[in-house]
Design a protein around this motif. Structure first.
Motif: not given
Ligand SMILES: [Zn+2]
Length: 148
Positions: A82, A90-91, A133, A136
């Motif tokens: 990021h 990107f999240d 995650d 993510h």
């Molecule tokens: Zn992320």
């Protein structure tokens, strides 16, 4: 505050996200809708995130929030995809019909990931071996790519 703009994303990620979001809306009209929560994040923001003790989320996906979930991120400034512009990651989160963010429903992340991963060259954080995650997504092999 990290950027949420799709314009700060590497073109392949912007393409994959946009395509997946459109497909999601067409095929899941009654479910919460995905949105970008972070694209580019500055070095200072990354450091703040690294030092943040906990986000009260089940980051390792073991069904409970405990010491193993203590860190929001293992990445220091410059170690996260990021931290570059265009961003190599990107999240996402989801918005329900009342406009509330939804993080707890893992099936949303799992199902959305299937759509994003139709574009090859992307790695999903839900497949990380340590510190899963799910929000993510990142460009596969980003660490070896030119950065600014
Ligand atoms: Zn992320």
């Amino acid at each position: 505050m990290a950027s949420r703009s799709i314009n700060d994303l590497h073109p392949l990620l912007a393409y994959a996200y946009g395509k997946a979001e459109m497909e999601w809306k067409l095929t899941n009209p009654k479910r919460p809708v995905p949105y970008l929560t972070a694209t580019f994040r500055s070095m200072a923001e990354q450091t703040a995130l690294y030092n943040q003790p906990t986000d009260k989320r089940d980051n390792d996906g073991d069904g409970k929030v405990d010491e193993a979930d203590e860190r929001v991120t293992n990445a220091k400034a410059g170690q996260s995809p990021h931290n570059f512009n265009p961003s190599y990651a990107f999240d996402v989160a989801f918005l329900d019909s009342k406009g509330n963010s939804v993080w707890s429903d893992l099936t949303l992340f799992n199902d959305f990931a299937k759509l994003v991963l139709k574009t090859s060259g992307i790695t999903w954080g839900g497949n990380f071996l340590t510190l899963k995650d799910r929000p993510h997504f990142e460009l596969t092999g980003w660490a070896g790519m030119p950065k600014k």
